[in-house]
Design a protein around this motif. Structure first.
Motif, PDB file in Angstrom:
ATOM      1  N   SER A 109       0.808  -1.229   0.000  1.00 31.33           N
ATOM      2  CA  SER A 109       0.000   0.000   0.000  1.00 31.33           C
ATOM      3  C   SER A 109       0.837   1.273   0.000  1.00 31.33           C
ATOM      4  CB  SER A 109      -0.941   0.003   1.217  1.00 31.33           C
ATOM      5  OG  SER A 109      -1.937   0.987   1.080  1.00 31.33           O
TER       6      SER A 109
ATOM      7  N   PRO B 252       2.355   4.693  -2.087  1.00 30.00           N
ATOM      8  CA  PRO B 252       2.087   5.560  -3.238  1.00 30.00           C
ATOM      9  C   PRO B 252       3.283   5.587  -4.178  1.00 30.00           C
ATOM     10  CG  PRO B 252       2.734   6.879  -1.360  1.00 30.00           C
ATOM     11  CD  PRO B 252       2.669   5.461  -0.878  1.00 30.00           C
TER      12      PRO B 252
ATOM     13  N   SER C 161      -3.504   5.031  -7.626  1.00 26.42           N
ATOM     14  CA  SER C 161      -2.337   5.705  -7.044  1.00 26.42           C
ATOM     15  C   SER C 161      -2.168   5.444  -5.557  1.00 26.42           C
ATOM     16  CB  SER C 161      -2.414   7.215  -7.302  1.00 26.42           C
ATOM     17  OG  SER C 161      -3.581   7.773  -6.727  1.00 26.42           O
ATOM     18  N   ALA C 162      -3.256   5.199  -4.835  1.00 27.03           N
ATOM     19  CA  ALA C 162      -3.132   4.903  -3.405  1.00 27.03           C
ATOM     20  C   ALA C 162      -2.431   3.567  -3.175  1.00 27.03           C
ATOM     21  CB  ALA C 162      -4.505   4.897  -2.744  1.00 27.03           C
TER      22      ALA C 162
END
Length: 245
Positions: A91, A93, A145-146
């Motif tokens: 997780s 970016p 994107s996250a």
């Protein structure tokens, strides 16, 4: 050609919980003769062993460790179906202090894990005219994107899955690429999703894809939306015979 799981011997990586556990239960409910539970912690499959007795067998495996997977394949030479479910979500970016480390970790499991499994089990699957199933994700066809690094790792594993299909299909091995959306698992909770589908829909989609001789499986409602939008491209470029170009 349709492929059914009845009387087959299967192996599932990451079989102790979540999607992996549901896959094991569905395989056995649909007549699988035996399922190898390939997990890093062999103490984690006690519930499945209690429920299914000698129809399951726990084997230690770390998909990121090539030697571990080679040893696994040497213990499961009779396998007909290999389902590579093991994966991780870091997780991270696209820009951040932890991005590089997260991506390396995810690639080790999500990409090189598949590579290790495919290379180790290809001889048995070719011999038995079996099937290889890879758990990818909707993020393998659209980066979020996250979850940038996770999306990259799954896009890479999906690309490898396509190559495995072209390599193994002529040898009689079916290959399935599964692309779930948010699922009710520990990983889904980690990602922070509120609306999730049960893990059972993923397990069922695998059986259906094998029976219908389909390369892609889009199990849940979000995944089906992706699948519908992606279908034209997939039909014309991913599963089409382009003459090896």
């Amino acid at each position: 050609m349709s492929y059914t799981i009845g009387n087959k011997i299967a192996l599932v990586t990451g079989a102790n919980r979540g999607i992996g556990k549901s896959i094991v239960e569905h395989l056995l409910a649909n007549g699988a003769k035996k399922v190898y539970l390939a997990v890093r912690n062999t103490a984690s499959t006690g519930e499945l062993e209690k429920s299914y007795g000698d129809r399951v067998k726990t084997l230690r495996a770390d998909v990121a460790d090539k030697r571990s997977i080679q040893a696994l394949a040497e213990q499961a030479t009779d396998v007909d179906v290999v389902i590579n479910n093991a994966g991780i979500l870091a997780s991270a970016p696209a820009i951040g202090a932890d991005t590089e480390a997260a991506l390396k970790n995810e690639l080790d499991i999500n990409l090189f894990g598949l590579l290790n499994v495919a290379n180790a089990f290809a001889p048995a699957l070719e011999q038995n005219k079996g099937a290889l199933v890879q758990l990818n994700s909707v993020v393998s066809i659209r980066n979020f994107s996250a979850f940038a690094t996770y999306s990259v790792s799954k896009a890479a594993s999906y690309s490898l899955t396509q190559a495995l299909r072209e390599t193994l299909a002529p040898k009689g091995v079916k290959v399935v690429s599964v692309h779930p959306g948010p699922i009710d698992t520990d990983m889904g909770a980690q990602a922070g999703f509120d609306q999730v589908a049960p893990a059972s829909v993923v397990a069922q989609s695998i059986l259906e894809a094998l029976e219908k001789d389909e390369f892609h499986a889009f199990p849940d409602e979000m995944a089906k939306m992706f699948g519908e939008g992606y279908k034209s491209y997939a039909d014309n470029f991913v599963t089409a015979d382009l003459g090896g170009e």
